[in-house]
Design an enzyme around this catalytic site. Structure first.
Site, PDB file in Angstrom:
ATOM      1  N   HIS A 232       0.977  -1.221  -0.015  1.00 44.12           N
ATOM      2  CA  HIS A 232      -0.020   0.092  -0.016  1.00 44.12           C
ATOM      3  C   HIS A 232       0.741   1.167   0.092  1.00 44.12           C
ATOM      4  O   HIS A 232       0.619   2.176  -0.682  1.00 44.12           O
ATOM      5  CB  HIS A 232      -1.159  -0.049   0.985  1.00 44.12           C
ATOM      6  N   TYR A 236       1.357   5.239  -2.483  1.00 47.45           N
ATOM      7  CA  TYR A 236       1.673   6.688  -2.193  1.00 47.45           C
ATOM      8  C   TYR A 236       3.102   6.905  -2.433  1.00 47.45           C
ATOM      9  O   TYR A 236       3.466   8.266  -2.842  1.00 47.45           O
ATOM     10  CB  TYR A 236       1.528   6.985  -0.532  1.00 47.45           C
ATOM     11  N   HIS A 383      -9.806   0.591 -11.206  1.00 50.23           N
ATOM     12  CA  HIS A 383      -9.163   1.436 -10.086  1.00 50.23           C
ATOM     13  C   HIS A 383      -7.890   2.102 -10.296  1.00 50.23           C
ATOM     14  O   HIS A 383      -7.658   3.248 -10.441  1.00 50.23           O
ATOM     15  CB  HIS A 383      -9.633   0.849  -8.710  1.00 50.23           C
ATOM     16  N   PHE A 384      -6.922   1.047 -10.374  1.00 53.38           N
ATOM     17  CA  PHE A 384      -5.642   1.847 -10.247  1.00 53.38           C
ATOM     18  C   PHE A 384      -5.034   2.229 -11.688  1.00 53.38           C
ATOM     19  O   PHE A 384      -4.086   2.876 -11.500  1.00 53.38           O
ATOM     20  CB  PHE A 384      -4.885   0.581  -9.601  1.00 53.38           C
ATOM     21  N   HIS A 385      -5.922   1.798 -12.532  1.00 53.96           N
ATOM     22  CA  HIS A 385      -5.604   2.707 -13.741  1.00 53.96           C
ATOM     23  C   HIS A 385      -5.704   4.041 -13.663  1.00 53.96           C
ATOM     24  O   HIS A 385      -5.391   4.981 -14.383  1.00 53.96           O
ATOM     25  CB  HIS A 385      -6.037   1.930 -15.329  1.00 53.96           C
ATOM     26  N   ARG A 446     -10.150 -10.562 -12.913  1.00 52.35           N
ATOM     27  CA  ARG A 446      -8.771  -9.849 -13.539  1.00 52.35           C
ATOM     28  C   ARG A 446      -7.691 -10.862 -13.842  1.00 52.35           C
ATOM     29  O   ARG A 446      -8.173 -12.198 -13.503  1.00 52.35           O
ATOM     30  CB  ARG A 446      -8.402  -8.777 -12.680  1.00 52.35           C
ATOM     31  N   ARG A 447      -6.787 -10.799 -14.338  1.00 49.41           N
ATOM     32  CA  ARG A 447      -5.529 -11.478 -14.557  1.00 49.41           C
ATOM     33  C   ARG A 447      -5.954 -12.610 -15.240  1.00 49.41           C
ATOM     34  O   ARG A 447      -5.679 -13.784 -14.998  1.00 49.41           O
ATOM     35  CB  ARG A 447      -4.953 -11.929 -13.302  1.00 49.41           C
TER      36      ARG A 447
HETATM   37  C1  HEM Z   1      -1.019   1.885 -22.799  1.00 50.52           C
HETATM   38  C2  HEM Z   1      -1.799   2.062 -21.542  1.00 50.52           C
HETATM   39  C3  HEM Z   1      -2.216   0.741 -20.851  1.00 50.52           C
HETATM   40  C4  HEM Z   1      -3.292  -0.150 -21.220  1.00 50.52           C
HETATM   41  C5  HEM Z   1      -3.857  -0.434 -22.432  1.00 50.52           C
HETATM   42  C6  HEM Z   1      -3.093  -0.986 -20.190  1.00 50.52           C
HETATM   43  C7  HEM Z   1      -3.925  -2.247 -20.040  1.00 50.52           C
HETATM   44  C8  HEM Z   1      -4.198  -3.052 -18.886  1.00 50.52           C
HETATM   45  C9  HEM Z   1      -5.155  -4.001 -18.885  1.00 50.52           C
HETATM   46  C10 HEM Z   1      -6.153  -4.480 -19.814  1.00 50.52           C
HETATM   47  C11 HEM Z   1      -4.641  -4.704 -17.500  1.00 50.52           C
HETATM   48  C12 HEM Z   1      -5.508  -5.892 -16.822  1.00 50.52           C
HETATM   49  C13 HEM Z   1      -5.117  -7.178 -17.359  1.00 50.52           C
HETATM   50  C14 HEM Z   1      -5.797  -8.314 -16.619  1.00 50.52           C
HETATM   51  O1  HEM Z   1      -5.868  -8.151 -15.210  1.00 50.52           O
HETATM   52  O2  HEM Z   1      -6.008  -9.391 -17.232  1.00 50.52           O
HETATM   53  C15 HEM Z   1      -4.013  -4.154 -17.061  1.00 50.52           C
HETATM   54  C16 HEM Z   1      -3.203  -4.383 -15.908  1.00 50.52           C
HETATM   55  C17 HEM Z   1      -2.229  -3.665 -14.893  1.00 50.52           C
HETATM   56  N1  HEM Z   1      -1.687  -2.094 -15.467  1.00 50.52           N
HETATM   57 FE1  HEM Z   1      -2.203  -1.540 -17.389  1.00 50.52          FE
HETATM   58  N2  HEM Z   1      -2.601  -0.487 -18.855  1.00 50.52           N
HETATM   59  C18 HEM Z   1      -1.921   0.719 -19.285  1.00 50.52           C
HETATM   60  C19 HEM Z   1      -1.165   1.518 -18.841  1.00 50.52           C
HETATM   61  C20 HEM Z   1      -0.818   1.419 -17.423  1.00 50.52           C
HETATM   62  C21 HEM Z   1       0.043   2.177 -16.495  1.00 50.52           C
HETATM   63  C22 HEM Z   1       0.407   3.613 -17.184  1.00 50.52           C
HETATM   64  C23 HEM Z   1       0.280   1.656 -15.218  1.00 50.52           C
HETATM   65  C24 HEM Z   1       1.135   2.003 -14.182  1.00 50.52           C
HETATM   66  C25 HEM Z   1       1.724   2.952 -14.385  1.00 50.52           C
HETATM   67  C26 HEM Z   1      -0.391   0.260 -15.567  1.00 50.52           C
HETATM   68  C27 HEM Z   1      -0.090  -0.430 -14.481  1.00 50.52           C
HETATM   69  C28 HEM Z   1      -1.050  -1.792 -14.594  1.00 50.52           C
HETATM   70  C29 HEM Z   1      -0.917  -2.742 -13.304  1.00 50.52           C
HETATM   71  C30 HEM Z   1       0.043  -2.698 -12.138  1.00 50.52           C
HETATM   72  C31 HEM Z   1      -1.740  -3.630 -13.880  1.00 50.52           C
HETATM   73  C32 HEM Z   1      -1.874  -5.181 -13.051  1.00 50.52           C
HETATM   74  C33 HEM Z   1      -1.008  -6.455 -13.361  1.00 50.52           C
HETATM   75  C34 HEM Z   1      -1.474  -7.637 -12.691  1.00 50.52           C
HETATM   76  O3  HEM Z   1      -2.609  -7.579 -12.333  1.00 50.52           O
HETATM   77  O4  HEM Z   1      -0.610  -8.282 -12.323  1.00 50.52           O
HETATM   78  N3  HEM Z   1      -0.948   0.229 -16.848  1.00 50.52           N
HETATM   79  N4  HEM Z   1      -3.317  -3.061 -17.742  1.00 50.52           N
HETATM   80 CU   LIG Z   2      -3.921  -0.279  -0.565  1.00 51.96          CU
END
Ligand code: HEM
Ligand SMILES: [Cu+2]
Lengths: 562, 411
Positions: A232, A236, A383-385, A446-447
């Site tokens: 967490h 921050y 949420h975290f996006h 997710r995932r």
């Molecule tokens: C080009 C822009 C982006 C696209 C199209 C995108 C798309 C996605 C999608 C579809 C997922 C979900 C996958 C799943 O759970 O099956 C995901 C997960 C995630 N994204 Fe992005 N995202 C983008 C940018 C970012 C940015 C800028 C960050 C952080 C700085 C970020 C951090 C994450 C994280 C931490 C996860 C979770 C990974 C996990 O579940 O282990 N994403 N993203």
């Molecule tokens: Cu938290």
């Protein structure tokens, strides 16, 4: 004088840190669009579903860990040098950079290894399909964990360079208040030191020996708890740099002055105190943690909303001040008197707006009961996006439009692409994130590479599942375009020749109410760190003790190879 | 990429079982008399008996280059057509019997997609080589021997290394089973699998559901009685491991068995077999690629990487991005070097290497100067109040969203 001429050495460091961050952003965004198209079934030709985790790990690690950490290192380096008016201690700062870079390369190579058939390196399969949360008992190649540890150690060393600058400055200015930007950097770093202890212990004491085969079992609950002890506060660590930008630079871009310096300090101290003893709110569904401790975490989390609400007020008030100084009248029509055509300003504002929306879904996540509704659904990435994916990432991109000219002495190129870029990102994220939230309410996980199941159909509460899929795919594609636009502007700017008159001005006007009005105790780092540690001991001591009491490696679990 | 990862997870979960089955053919491993001593990719004989055609790759990775037949040694049933297929790598290859034998593909060719085939009618061992690369170890052998292959009952016989193929041949077993729709349900992701006994089908409650299911070795399969359709039992067809005893009808009865060895296990409910109450459990497979069924099979896996167009695009972009800082540095260097000397403002010639002067934009002066005491952020107060109301409403809505448009939890 332009920053690059006042502090040429520090400028070079900031440039190097930004360059690594931008490369990570590029690869991460590529993986992001691959995922968005794959999991929605729009296009599955890039990777096989079995390799989805590899891509997802790359996306999470490169964006949430590498892009963020390197960009923050660059921003903090600039902020400290700028506000203390001195070059950073070069040897320390550069070793930090090289340590972090080595770690990044190790981690990235082991992730990519999973895409090329996991060749055996040093007796272990070179792969790391363990996601950016690297939960045991999923196991990666030792190089991945060593890389992660090096990134963290590198960030510690970077923090040392900031502190050393402060001590030097203090010996020359014994009676002055710490300048606001440096105060923010150091408070953030203190929180970072306190919170990264958890993940450092997890990785060094458990995961590295385990992946090397020195120990057979690890206790998944204990290692998860150590991860979330850090997991967490890390959000921050991403957010506070964005706040630094919003508090100290955004008012100036709006044409105004920061509303209150003391309020800003209070907010940062509150984060130092409360960021860590809340990690259990990521483990509401984990068995083996007494619900009383989950409840304490929930209460702390709700308190943690306070500094963000204070931030919303202070930042918006400062922007309104800017509009009024530009001559705006009226209750809300001042919103029109702002420089929406300047990418740095527009990007920060849109990022803040998205963060306000993220605040809502964050409240849902934090509620112990209502969390069950959305736990591990795609609501959570939705949420975290909004938070790290936009509040941080879009702020980082936006402020680059203002900062990169200063650290290079080069005019920003491709101005029209830059002007459009924050809006493209905003629209893409609005579309993708909204659909993700609704899909999560429908229970879509997710995932997951192919979230479809025999004899079961998801049902949306608002809208159909097919429509949500299309929106996630379209939104993801727009985001990718947005990232590409940003990188084109940066590449063209960095390659341009220096000289001439820049389009930006670095002067930051005095706050409306300055630091002199605030109590000196706010700058007492020892006191705040002690209280922070005390709160952590209360929140984490007993549950950790009971996890360790039944044996450090028990209940153990052998690795699951992925 | 050649190996489905889910399959791999499952396979490794049952490592013990695999270690046993992976060498199960050892007792019948033919004696090649040192033929394979210098063949790097030889890893036991691959049993492909029971298949009508068997393909061998020519120019597969091995022997320090694309100088291998894959699989190097293969066992087939009499009457099998063996097809050699050229990858196009490693230069010109051919397929010629060692000594005087039936195989001769002619002179060496290198074209990808070239094939050569031969049908083996009689039993025996047929060794062959690629003449140009024989010295490098490009050698193979086909062993023709009777015996059952993939359709072997109860896991006996062939396909030990790879498990049954994607669409197992049940040999007409399901012809009169109404609830079998041609698919084998893939449950290779699960540690334990449930099959219901007395499910609807075959004109009554006379079915197993799912009728055909694929699991990984080491999986526990549990049959659970629905209590409908009278007394049922679960008994292997022929001699197999399954036998739940006499027919019972009690709902909730369970019977379970853990499958360790790969193969196709057919079973039926004895009282209702003629009605079509039949099922099958497929253990192991389909493992694509180069037969990497062994626990740590990643080395073999590496040799089988094939990328499709989009995958090339993806890997190319990642690589490019990875090395972009280098390209960047080069580009910067070149620009620096190519910079012409410039005239300074005063007209004097500046040194080409000296930094060019830069200055910032002018600070924009506010139209109205608003100090601390004159400023009242009333617009901000309105916005923040609006946000509070909105977020509160959404929060209330969230608590009830579960009940909108769907059955409530308590109802
Ligand atoms: C080009 C822009 C982006 C696209 C199209 C995108 C798309 C996605 C999608 C579809 C997922 C979900 C996958 C799943 O759970 O099956 C995901 C997960 C995630 N994204 Fe992005 N995202 C983008 C940018 C970012 C940015 C800028 C960050 C952080 C700085 C970020 C951090 C994450 C994280 C931490 C996860 C979770 C990974 C996990 O579940 O282990 N994403 N993203
Ligand atoms: Cu938290």
């Amino acid at each position: 004088m332009v920053f690059v001429d006042s502090y040429p050495k520090t400028s070079k460091l900031v440039r190097s840190e930004f360059l690594v961050a931008f490369v990570a952003l590029g690869i991460g965004a590529l993986f992001g669009v691959v995922q968005a198209l794959h999991r929605t079934g729009v296009f599955r030709g890039f990777v096989s579903s079995a390799d989805y985790y590899t891509i997802l790990t790359g996306h999470g690690v490169l964006l949430a860990l590498v892009f963020t950490t390197f960009f923050i290192a660059g921003l903090f380096t600039w902020a400290v040098a700028n506000s203390l008016e001195r070059e950073l201690p070069q040897r320390i700062a550069w070793s930090a950079f090289w340590i972090m870079l080595t770690g990044t390369v190790l981690a990235a190579v082991s992730i990519i290894g999973g895409l090329v058939g996991a060749p055996s390196i040093l007796g272990h399969d070179l792969k790391a399909d363990v996601l950016f949360t690297f939960y045991a008992p999923m196991k990666a190649h030792p190089a991945f964990y060593i890389g992660a540890a090096l990134i963290i150690v590198g960030s510690w060393v970077a923090g040392l360079a900031y502190f050393k600058s402060l001590w030097e400055w203090r010996s020359e200015n014994p009676d002055e208040r710490i300048p606001l930007q440096t105060f923010m950097v150091l408070t953030t770093m203190l929180m970072w030191y306190v919170s990264t202890i958890g993940v450092a212990v997890e990785v060094v004491a458990f995961l590295i020996p385990w992946s090397l085969g020195l120990i057979q079992n690890v206790d998944p609950l204990l290692t998860r708890t150590l991860f979330w002890y850090f997991g967490h506060p890390v959000v921050y660590f991403w957010l506070m740099p964005a706040y630094l930008v919003w508090y100290t630079i955004l008012p100036k871009l709006a044409g105004g002055r920061l509303f209150s310096d003391p309020l800003a300090r209070v907010v940062f101290v509150a984060f130092l105190l409360l960021s860590t003893p809340v990690g259990f709110h990521h483990q509401y569904t984990d068995p083996g943690i007494p619900s009383g401790y989950k409840f304490i975490a929930m209460t702390n989390t709700m308190f943690l909303l306070l500094p963000s609400l204070l931030t919303a007020f202070t930042v918006v008030a400062s922007v309104e001040h800017g509009a009024r100084q530009r001559g705006a009248k009226g209750y809300l029509s001042w919103l029109r008197n702002l420089p929406w055509g300047k990418p740095a300003f527009a990007g920060c504002m849109l990022a803040g707006l998205m963060f306000a929306a993220g605040g809502f879904s964050g409240m849902i996540n934090a509620g112990m009961n209502i969390n069950y509704l959305i736990h591990n659904t795609i609501w959570v990435p939705g949420h975290f996006h909004l938070t790290v994916g936009t509040a941080f990432a879009l702020t980082a991109m936006a402020i680059s439009y203002w900062l990169v000219p200063q650290i290079t002495g080069k005019k920003l190129r491709q101005r029209s692409i830059a002007t459009l870029q924050p809006y493209v990102w905003f629209v893409g994220m609005a579309v993708m994130s909204n659909a993700m939230h609704r899909a999560g309410l429908a229970g879509i996980p997710r995932r997951t590479a192919e979230p479809t199941y025999d004899e079961f159909a998801f049902e949306g509460v608002a809208g159909t599942v097919g429509e949500m899929r299309i929106q996630i795919a379209i939104g993801g594609f727009l985001l990718f375009v947005g990232a590409a636009m940003f990188l084109i502007v940066m590449a063209d700017t960095l390659l341009a020749r220096r000289g001439g008159t820049l389009s930006v001005n670095s002067n930051i006007p005095e706050p409306l109410s300055g630091a002199d009005h605030s109590p000196r105790i706010l700058d007492n780092y020892k006191l705040w760190t002690a209280i922070a540690l005390l709160l952590i001991v209360i929140a984490y001591g007993p549950p950790l003790a009971s996890m360790v009491a039944d044996g450090l490696f028990a209940p153990g679990s052998p690795p699951i190879p992925v | 990429m050649a190996l489905s990862r889910r399959q791999f997870v499952g396979a490794a979960a049952g490592t013990a079982a695999l270690a046993a089955t992976g060498t199960a053919t050892a007792q019948e491993e033919p004696d090649y008399g040192g033929w394979f001593d210098d063949v790097s990719n030889y890893d036991g004989t691959v049993d492909k008996r029971g298949q009508d055609t068997v393909t061998i790759t020519v120019g597969a990775q091995g022997n320090n280059g694309a100088f291998a037949f894959d699989p190097a040694a293969v066992m087939v049933s009499p009457g099998t057509e063996v097809v050699w297929e050229w990858t196009g790598e490693g230069g010109g290859h051919n397929v010629v019997s060692d000594g005087d034998g039936p195989l001769d593909s002619g002179s060496a060719v290198s074209e990808a997609g070239t094939t050569y085939s031969h049908t083996f009618e009689s039993e025996g061992m047929f060794k062959y080589v690629c003449i140009p690369h024989k010295a490098l170890g490009m050698k193979g052998a086909v062993v023709v021997r009777p015996g059952s292959g993939s359709s072997g009952d109860g896991g006996s016989g062939g396909q030990q290394q790879q498990g049954p193929p994607e669409n197992p041949d049940y040999g007409g077993w399901f012809d009169n089973v109404s609830n079998y729709d041609g698919t084998t349900v893939d449950r290779t992701d699960a540690d334990s699998v449930e099959i219901s006994v007395g499910a609807q089908g075959n004109n009554g409650a006379f079915a197993f559901d799912p009728p055909a299911v694929r699991v990984t070795p080491g999986t526990e399969v549990t049959w659970t009685w629905t209590g409908e359709g009278g007394g049922h039992n679960v008994v292997s067809d022929g001699d197999g491991p399954l036998d739940s005893g006499g027919a019972v009808s009690e709902s909730g009865t369970t019977y379970s068995h853990t499958f360790e060895e790969m193969g196709v296990y057919k079973y039926a409910c004895v009282p209702h077999e003629s009605l079509g109450m039949k099922g099958a459990v497929v253990v192991g497979g389909p493992l694509g690629g180069s037969g990497g069924g062994s626990g740590g099979g990643s080395e073999q896996e590496g040799s089988g990487i094939e990328l499709s167009g989009p995958q090339w695009l993806l890997s190319g972009s990642v690589l490019l991005a990875f090395f972009s800082p280098l390209l960047f540095a080069v580009a910067m260097r070149r620009r620096q070097n190519g910079r012409p000397p410039q005239m300074g403002e005063g007209g004097e010639l500046q040194r080409a290497t000296g930094p060019e002067p830069v200055e910032e934009a002018k600070e924009t002066e506010p139209a109205v100067e608003l100090g601390h005491d004159e400023y009242d952020p009333k617009g901000t107060a309105a916005l923040v109040a609006f946000y509070f109301v909105l977020i509160g409403l959404l929060w209330v809505f969230m608590y009830f969203v579960e009940f909108l448009g769907r059955v409530s939890i308590i109802g």
